[in-house]
Design an enzyme around this catalytic site. Sequence first.
Site, PDB file in Angstrom:
ATOM      1  N   LYS A   1       0.058  -7.288  20.876  1.00 28.98           N
ATOM      2  CA  LYS A   1      -1.094  -7.821  21.594  1.00 28.98           C
ATOM      3  C   LYS A   1      -2.041  -8.671  20.724  1.00 28.98           C
ATOM      4  O   LYS A   1      -2.429  -9.775  21.122  1.00 28.98           O
ATOM      5  CB  LYS A   1      -1.853  -6.610  22.164  1.00 28.98           C
ATOM      6  CG  LYS A   1      -2.828  -6.905  23.264  1.00 28.98           C
ATOM      7  CD  LYS A   1      -3.280  -5.585  23.876  1.00 28.98           C
ATOM      8  CE  LYS A   1      -4.772  -5.431  23.739  1.00 28.98           C
ATOM      9  NZ  LYS A   1      -5.261  -4.110  24.126  1.00 28.98           N
TER      10      LYS A   1
ATOM     11  N   HIS B   1      -1.161 -12.050  11.475  1.00 31.14           N
ATOM     12  CA  HIS B   1      -0.810 -10.669  11.152  1.00 31.14           C
ATOM     13  C   HIS B   1      -0.528  -9.891  12.441  1.00 31.14           C
ATOM     14  O   HIS B   1      -1.233 -10.040  13.436  1.00 31.14           O
ATOM     15  CB  HIS B   1      -1.931 -10.008  10.346  1.00 31.14           C
ATOM     16  CG  HIS B   1      -1.705  -8.538  10.150  1.00 31.14           C
ATOM     17  ND1 HIS B   1      -0.598  -8.048   9.510  1.00 31.14           N
ATOM     18  CD2 HIS B   1      -2.430  -7.450  10.529  1.00 31.14           C
ATOM     19  CE1 HIS B   1      -0.648  -6.730   9.494  1.00 31.14           C
ATOM     20  NE2 HIS B   1      -1.745  -6.327  10.108  1.00 31.14           N
TER      21      HIS B   1
ATOM     22  N   ARG C   1     -11.260   1.923  17.778  1.00 32.70           N
ATOM     23  CA  ARG C   1     -11.600   0.625  18.384  1.00 32.70           C
ATOM     24  C   ARG C   1     -12.249  -0.341  17.393  1.00 32.70           C
ATOM     25  O   ARG C   1     -12.217  -1.558  17.575  1.00 32.70           O
ATOM     26  CB  ARG C   1     -12.549   0.839  19.570  1.00 32.70           C
ATOM     27  CG  ARG C   1     -11.830   1.368  20.775  1.00 32.70           C
ATOM     28  CD  ARG C   1     -12.812   1.724  21.867  1.00 32.70           C
ATOM     29  NE  ARG C   1     -12.104   2.369  22.962  1.00 32.70           N
ATOM     30  CZ  ARG C   1     -11.483   1.695  23.914  1.00 32.70           C
ATOM     31  NH1 ARG C   1     -11.493   0.395  23.916  1.00 32.70           N
ATOM     32  NH2 ARG C   1     -10.858   2.337  24.880  1.00 32.70           N
TER      33      ARG C   1
ATOM     34  N   ASN D   1       4.915  -2.906  12.584  1.00 33.07           N
ATOM     35  CA  ASN D   1       3.983  -3.531  11.647  1.00 33.07           C
ATOM     36  C   ASN D   1       4.419  -3.175  10.228  1.00 33.07           C
ATOM     37  O   ASN D   1       4.316  -2.024   9.825  1.00 33.07           O
ATOM     38  CB  ASN D   1       2.567  -3.008  11.923  1.00 33.07           C
ATOM     39  CG  ASN D   1       1.539  -3.557  10.943  1.00 33.07           C
ATOM     40  OD1 ASN D   1       1.846  -4.430  10.136  1.00 33.07           O
ATOM     41  ND2 ASN D   1       0.324  -3.041  11.022  1.00 33.07           N
TER      42      ASN D   1
ATOM     43  N   GLU E   1       0.844  -1.201   0.000  1.00 35.68           N
ATOM     44  CA  GLU E   1       0.000   0.000   0.000  1.00 35.68           C
ATOM     45  C   GLU E   1       0.880   1.252   0.000  1.00 35.68           C
ATOM     46  O   GLU E   1       0.396   2.355   0.201  1.00 35.68           O
ATOM     47  CB  GLU E   1      -0.973   0.003   1.177  1.00 35.68           C
ATOM     48  CG  GLU E   1      -0.313   0.021   2.535  1.00 35.68           C
ATOM     49  CD  GLU E   1      -1.322   0.198   3.654  1.00 35.68           C
ATOM     50  OE1 GLU E   1      -2.021  -0.780   3.968  1.00 35.68           O
ATOM     51  OE2 GLU E   1      -1.419   1.306   4.207  1.00 35.68           O
TER      52      GLU E   1
ATOM     53  N   THR F   1     -11.168  -1.202  14.735  1.00 36.37           N
ATOM     54  CA  THR F   1     -10.156  -2.024  14.057  1.00 36.37           C
ATOM     55  C   THR F   1      -9.942  -3.379  14.750  1.00 36.37           C
ATOM     56  O   THR F   1      -9.281  -4.244  14.201  1.00 36.37           O
ATOM     57  CB  THR F   1      -8.795  -1.297  13.988  1.00 36.37           C
ATOM     58  OG1 THR F   1      -8.372  -1.002  15.314  1.00 36.37           O
ATOM     59  CG2 THR F   1      -8.895  -0.016  13.187  1.00 36.37           C
TER      60      THR F   1
ATOM     61  N   CYS G   1      -3.004  -4.625   4.419  1.00 34.39           N
ATOM     62  CA  CYS G   1      -1.937  -5.493   4.939  1.00 34.39           C
ATOM     63  C   CYS G   1      -1.966  -6.920   4.408  1.00 34.39           C
ATOM     64  O   CYS G   1      -1.093  -7.710   4.756  1.00 34.39           O
ATOM     65  CB  CYS G   1      -1.967  -5.513   6.463  1.00 34.39           C
ATOM     66  SG  CYS G   1      -1.639  -3.912   7.198  1.00 34.39           S
TER      67      CYS G   1
ATOM     68  N   SER H   1      -6.914  -4.721   6.133  1.00 34.73           N
ATOM     69  CA  SER H   1      -8.100  -3.905   6.386  1.00 34.73           C
ATOM     70  C   SER H   1      -8.912  -3.777   5.120  1.00 34.73           C
ATOM     71  O   SER H   1      -8.393  -3.802   4.011  1.00 34.73           O
ATOM     72  CB  SER H   1      -7.680  -2.521   6.872  1.00 34.73           C
ATOM     73  OG  SER H   1      -7.103  -2.625   8.141  1.00 34.73           O
TER      74      SER H   1
ATOM     75  N   THR I   1       3.618   2.188  15.212  1.00 30.84           N
ATOM     76  CA  THR I   1       3.866   0.848  14.670  1.00 30.84           C
ATOM     77  C   THR I   1       4.117   0.805  13.164  1.00 30.84           C
ATOM     78  O   THR I   1       4.698  -0.173  12.681  1.00 30.84           O
ATOM     79  CB  THR I   1       2.676  -0.084  14.988  1.00 30.84           C
ATOM     80  OG1 THR I   1       1.466   0.578  14.588  1.00 30.84           O
ATOM     81  CG2 THR I   1       2.612  -0.415  16.466  1.00 30.84           C
TER      82      THR I   1
END
Lengths: 347, 135
Positions: free
Chosen positions: A241, A236, A201, A268, A81, A203, A113, A298, A154
């Site tokens: 976390k 991924h 959130r 990331n 991307e 996501t 991603c 996404s 990230t």
Amino acid sequence: MKPNKSVGIIGYGAYVPKYRIQNTEIARVWGNDPNLVPIREKSVPGADEDSVTIAIEIARNAIIRAGINPSDLRAVWVGSESKPYAVKPTSTIVAEAIAATPFVNAADWEFACKAGSETIQACIAFVGSGMAKYALGIGVDTAQGAPSDALEYTAAAGGAGYIIGSAKESLAIIEASISYVTDTPDFWRRQHEHYPKHGNRFTGEPSYFKHVLSSSKALMEELGTKPEDYNYAIFHQPNRKFPLEVAKILGFPKEKILDGLVSPYIGNTYAGSALLGLAAVLDKAKEGDKIFCTSYGSGAGSDSFSLEVTDKLAERKGKAPSVKSYIERREEIDYAKYARYRKKIRA
Amino acid sequence: MNVPRHWREQIRRYRLVGSKCTDCGRLSFPNRAVCPKCNSRNNENYQYAGRGKIISFTNINSPPKEHKYNLPYAVALIELMEGPVITAQITDARAEELEIGMEVEMVTRKIMEYNDDGIICYGYKFRPIVEYAHP
């Protein structure tokens, strides 16, 4: 989904730029709590690096491991991307640089991603159908995070690529793959915009977790496998976390995740994320090991893969730098230099 | 912005391709139409391995404006393992990290770009060899 002809990975390559910015440095600049940062540090591309140059390094490492003539590649597909050109393929530059031109299919793939993992799926089909002897799929990004945005901590640079060929030549046989996709507006970047927007959130639960879990469960159900059947799993890695949480829900113990969990050290790498994790696992794995890998992009969707390592991995993995070597090759920079390298400030 | 010129040069710049005289075997970089040793016109493309060692280097402080984005950078004379000596930019290392005799490897990097709407020129640079060991 299985191809008619059994296929696998015959060579793989990874690359991570050497520059790093600590999360605490980003927090210092924006006045955020340094104790609440998501990862330790992230990779930053040098001033002369972009998705093209990173993809070329990846491709060369993959070719060295595969030991093939690049002109035998029938596809060079790059998922990203962060294309240097909005119009003009990254893949043709990569194909030219590795001497795979001119009788080769070159195309750029886009799916946030998971743009990298879908090139692998396409390579499986291209080789599995008999149309190609070898095909190269790469996931690479120099990810953009807006200044002070949560993603700035990230959004990193790097990637990995895989040359797919027949199962008998493979260092890891790809048993099957599946995709799970819905229209989910969790993250996007409009035309002419420098930085993406995201749904905060949103996501998490309806995006990352729903797709990674659904895709992973569906593939294991189709194959009749369970987490206990696998030695390693990669999910991924937008942070540290999420992949650990998703693994726990699926029933993969932490020790099967840690070898492929590279985001705490480099961030990331978007389209490179799950594929770099897989490369780190291949650096470690041995004959007979079974590997489970699920990407997430996404928009949104996940691709899952089930692999089994063959005896050919041992002789090939040492022919090019490991992911660990690239992680350890690091030079720390401050926010000012990071801002310059990422063109957040310009002369 | 001279697009055709960059296009003509791109294979030798992306891949480090020079020439070899098919009569006397002399290797050249950049490639030659006429062999500088035996004057033969029988020269073919030759792919270099992309490894060499630094025989001299200097730090660049006042670059052409197209290279300013990349300061500070070093330019080195590099003796390729096949013999020819070439001039190239060093990347991923500053001048103070270099030394004569240091082994370097070729990488393809961004050389320059013509503003935000022009072409991006990629080509060879050299960096200290990435040391690696497998887990």
